[in-house]
Design a protein around this motif. Structure first.
Motif, PDB file in Angstrom:
ATOM      1  N   GLY A   1       0.394 -10.215  -9.185  1.00 25.42           N
ATOM      2  CA  GLY A   1      -0.279 -10.925  -8.395  1.00 25.42           C
ATOM      3  C   GLY A   1      -0.834 -10.426  -6.942  1.00 25.42           C
ATOM      4  N   TRP A   2      -2.066 -11.149  -6.624  1.00 28.81           N
ATOM      5  CA  TRP A   2      -2.781 -11.099  -5.396  1.00 28.81           C
ATOM      6  C   TRP A   2      -1.691 -11.077  -4.307  1.00 28.81           C
ATOM      7  CZ3 TRP A   2      -7.056  -9.055  -4.807  1.00 28.81           C
ATOM      8  CH2 TRP A   2      -8.667  -9.802  -5.869  1.00 28.81           C
ATOM      9  N   PHE A   3      -0.663 -11.502  -3.946  1.00 34.19           N
ATOM     10  CA  PHE A   3       0.534 -11.741  -3.677  1.00 34.19           C
ATOM     11  C   PHE A   3       1.514 -10.832  -2.636  1.00 34.19           C
ATOM     12  CE2 PHE A   3      -2.339 -15.454  -2.731  1.00 34.19           C
ATOM     13  CZ  PHE A   3      -2.949 -15.575  -1.846  1.00 34.19           C
ATOM     14  N   GLY A   4       1.733 -10.315  -4.014  1.00 33.76           N
ATOM     15  CA  GLY A   4       2.812  -9.454  -4.203  1.00 33.76           C
ATOM     16  C   GLY A   4       3.001  -8.403  -3.441  1.00 33.76           C
ATOM     17  N   THR A   5       4.401  -9.024  -2.592  1.00 34.18           N
ATOM     18  CA  THR A   5       4.480  -8.080  -1.657  1.00 34.18           C
ATOM     19  C   THR A   5       5.572  -5.892  -1.989  1.00 34.18           C
ATOM     20  OG1 THR A   5       5.061  -9.663   0.155  1.00 34.18           O
ATOM     21  CG2 THR A   5       6.639  -7.377   0.664  1.00 34.18           C
ATOM     22  N   PRO A   6       5.164  -4.748  -1.136  1.00 35.28           N
ATOM     23  CA  PRO A   6       5.857  -4.459  -2.163  1.00 35.28           C
ATOM     24  C   PRO A   6       6.924  -3.237  -1.645  1.00 35.28           C
ATOM     25  CG  PRO A   6       3.874  -3.253  -0.850  1.00 35.28           C
ATOM     26  CD  PRO A   6       3.199  -5.266  -0.980  1.00 35.28           C
ATOM     27  N   VAL A   7       7.141  -2.225  -2.170  1.00 37.45           N
ATOM     28  CA  VAL A   7       8.956  -2.613  -2.143  1.00 37.45           C
ATOM     29  C   VAL A   7       8.935  -1.262  -2.596  1.00 37.45           C
ATOM     30  CG1 VAL A   7      11.345  -2.306  -2.642  1.00 37.45           C
ATOM     31  CG2 VAL A   7      10.110  -4.183  -2.533  1.00 37.45           C
TER      32      VAL A   7
ATOM     33  N   GLN B   1      17.836   4.918  -4.801  1.00 42.27           N
ATOM     34  CA  GLN B   1      17.203   3.279  -4.951  1.00 42.27           C
ATOM     35  C   GLN B   1      16.415   3.007  -6.380  1.00 42.27           C
ATOM     36  OE1 GLN B   1      14.356   3.492  -1.493  1.00 42.27           O
ATOM     37  NE2 GLN B   1      16.420   3.294  -0.160  1.00 42.27           N
ATOM     38  N   ALA B   2      16.604   1.804  -6.159  1.00 48.66           N
ATOM     39  CA  ALA B   2      16.750   1.200  -6.999  1.00 48.66           C
ATOM     40  C   ALA B   2      16.340  -0.505  -7.467  1.00 48.66           C
ATOM     41  CB  ALA B   2      17.663   0.692  -8.731  1.00 48.66           C
ATOM     42  N   ALA B   3      15.255  -1.295  -7.772  1.00 52.42           N
ATOM     43  CA  ALA B   3      15.269  -2.225  -7.458  1.00 52.42           C
ATOM     44  C   ALA B   3      14.355  -2.821  -9.330  1.00 52.42           C
ATOM     45  CB  ALA B   3      13.827  -2.763  -6.897  1.00 52.42           C
ATOM     46  N   THR B   4      14.922  -4.677  -8.924  1.00 52.12           N
ATOM     47  CA  THR B   4      14.049  -5.331 -10.186  1.00 52.12           C
ATOM     48  C   THR B   4      13.533  -6.435  -9.534  1.00 52.12           C
ATOM     49  OG1 THR B   4      16.219  -6.833  -9.939  1.00 52.12           O
ATOM     50  CG2 THR B   4      16.260  -5.242 -11.353  1.00 52.12           C
ATOM     51  N   LEU B   5      12.418  -6.588 -10.538  1.00 45.85           N
ATOM     52  CA  LEU B   5      11.526  -7.514 -10.577  1.00 45.85           C
ATOM     53  C   LEU B   5      11.604  -8.403 -12.152  1.00 45.85           C
ATOM     54  CD1 LEU B   5       8.241  -8.682  -9.621  1.00 45.85           C
ATOM     55  CD2 LEU B   5       7.730  -7.860 -12.169  1.00 45.85           C
ATOM     56  N   SER B   6      12.138 -10.147 -10.964  1.00 42.92           N
ATOM     57  CA  SER B   6      12.077 -11.015 -12.312  1.00 42.92           C
ATOM     58  C   SER B   6      11.011 -12.787 -11.396  1.00 42.92           C
ATOM     59  CB  SER B   6      13.628 -11.532 -12.015  1.00 42.92           C
ATOM     60  OG  SER B   6      13.836 -12.508 -12.728  1.00 42.92           O
ATOM     61  N   GLY B   7      10.405 -12.557 -12.368  1.00 44.68           N
ATOM     62  CA  GLY B   7       9.243 -13.370 -12.471  1.00 44.68           C
ATOM     63  C   GLY B   7       8.525 -12.440 -11.475  1.00 44.68           C
ATOM     64  N   SER B   8       7.795 -12.901 -10.260  1.00 45.29           N
ATOM     65  CA  SER B   8       7.338 -12.240  -8.501  1.00 45.29           C
ATOM     66  C   SER B   8       7.991 -12.067  -7.662  1.00 45.29           C
ATOM     67  CB  SER B   8       5.856 -13.483  -8.549  1.00 45.29           C
ATOM     68  OG  SER B   8       6.728 -14.507  -8.388  1.00 45.29           O
ATOM     69  N   SER B   9      10.134 -12.070  -7.945  1.00 48.00           N
ATOM     70  CA  SER B   9      10.565 -11.753  -6.974  1.00 48.00           C
ATOM     71  C   SER B   9      11.020 -10.126  -7.250  1.00 48.00           C
ATOM     72  CB  SER B   9      11.743 -13.009  -6.918  1.00 48.00           C
ATOM     73  OG  SER B   9      12.579 -12.463  -5.324  1.00 48.00           O
TER      74      SER B   9
ATOM     75  N   LEU C   1       6.772  -0.076  -5.893  1.00 53.27           N
ATOM     76  CA  LEU C   1       6.904  -1.893  -7.003  1.00 53.27           C
ATOM     77  C   LEU C   1       6.949  -3.007  -6.404  1.00 53.27           C
ATOM     78  CD1 LEU C   1       8.086  -2.722  -9.522  1.00 53.27           C
ATOM     79  CD2 LEU C   1       9.883  -2.779  -8.665  1.00 53.27           C
ATOM     80  N   LYS C   2       5.877  -3.818  -7.039  1.00 54.66           N
ATOM     81  CA  LYS C   2       5.325  -4.911  -6.523  1.00 54.66           C
ATOM     82  C   LYS C   2       4.531  -6.438  -7.579  1.00 54.66           C
ATOM     83  CE  LYS C   2       0.754  -3.786  -5.393  1.00 54.66           C
ATOM     84  NZ  LYS C   2      -0.494  -5.209  -6.195  1.00 54.66           N
ATOM     85  N   HIS C   3       4.990  -6.694  -7.521  1.00 58.13           N
ATOM     86  CA  HIS C   3       3.763  -8.430  -8.407  1.00 58.13           C
ATOM     87  C   HIS C   3       2.704  -7.717  -8.514  1.00 58.13           C
ATOM     88  CE1 HIS C   3       2.612 -11.904 -10.112  1.00 58.13           C
ATOM     89  NE2 HIS C   3       4.202 -11.743 -11.581  1.00 58.13           N
TER      90      HIS C   3
END
Length: 291
Positions: free
Chosen positions: A181-187, A193-201, A177-179
């Protein structure tokens, strides 16, 4: 290459040999041969016409290499005709894709699916999707929604997409999972396991029980003495607004009965009567309070 004559007949044969060649070539030509390049070539040609011919020939040869499907998967994806699948709000729908992958749609989701020789991409803007992906090491499976780019690494997972955030929960295998954009850091997320994307975070959440993931797929769910907070967590999946419970006593009230998770608003109204609470509706949330 500089001394080789330009094979115009061969070039035209290539263009007419496949209906996708012409739009791909034109797209690349527009990108490479913009106004500035065109002016520069014309000016150069007025001074050295022979040099210009060699440069144009070389440019065409370069373009012929660039427009191959192997080197330009993004162009092929852009030109692919999408298949559209949708589900009415309050319903659940399962579909099987041409590669054998299965999608379950809820929350009024509408997905556009595009398959090429190098990509499998699903786009949607809001709702819920549970993906059970057929493994294909040569073609990644991606879901894109509200700025999130979710890449399957051979797995099944849930994606909940709302204007405020995107939540991804993995039941099997692994996803990235990542944003977008060019500079999104993948998780990377694995089972439970779970994660959320809010904005670019991107933020990791606490691990979940696999039995609690995407319960909305069954539409109707039976509860027996289940705390209200867990029922609300399930209804939350397809609710367009966050649902908040005020106070632990209300949150821990036992709930018994069958709940239709695909209709969260309607079921909340029914629960409010049975469990004796009120619902305060704001533009940002639904707040449950004791009477």
């Amino acid at each position: 290459m500089d001394n080789a004559p330009f094979d115009e007949a061969g070039f035209r044969s290539w263009l007419s040999g496949n209906p996708r060649c012409q739009p791909i070539f034109e797209t690349m030509w527009q990108r490479v041969m913009g106004p500035d390049m065109d002016y520069a070539l014309c000016d150069y040609g007025r001074r050295k016409s022979m040099a210009r011919k060699r440069l144009a020939s070389a440019a065409v040869v370069a373009l012929l290499s660039l427009v191959s499907y192997q080197s330009l998967p993004s162009i092929e994806l852009q030109l692919a005709t999408p298949q559209t699948f949708e589900v009415a709000d309050g319903a659940v729908r399962s579909i099987t894709l041409p590669d054998g992958s299965r999608l379950t749609l809820g929350g009024g989701a509408k997905v556009n699916v595009r398959f090429t020789r190098s990509d499998r991409v699903v786009d949607f803007s809001q709702g819920a999707v549970f993906a059970d992906v057929a493994h294909d090491s040569d073609r990644p499976f991606r879901i894109r929604t509200n700025g999130a780019d979710i890449v399957d690494i051979g797995t099944s997972f849930e994606v909940l997409s709302k204007p405020s955030e995107v939540r991804v929960t993995v039941t099997e295998g692994e996803v990235e999972l990542k944003h977008q954009g060019w500079f999104g850091t993948p998780v990377n997320l694995k089972a439970s396991q779970a994660a959320t994307l809010s904005g670019s975070s991107v933020s990791r959440m606490k691990n979940v029980n696999l039995s609690d993931v995407a319960r909305w797929r069954d539409d109707w769910v039976e509860y027996r003495g289940t705390p209200l907070r867990q029922v609300i967590d399930d209804l939350q999946s397809l609710s367009p607004l966050p649902i908040e419970i005020e106070g632990d006593r209300l949150a821990n009230q036992p709930v018994s009965g069958r709940i239709k998770l695909s209709r969260p608003s309607e079921q909340l109204d029914n629960l409010a009567v049975i469990q004796s609470f009120r619902i305060d509706r704001t533009s940002h949330a639904l707040i449950l309070r004791e009477e």
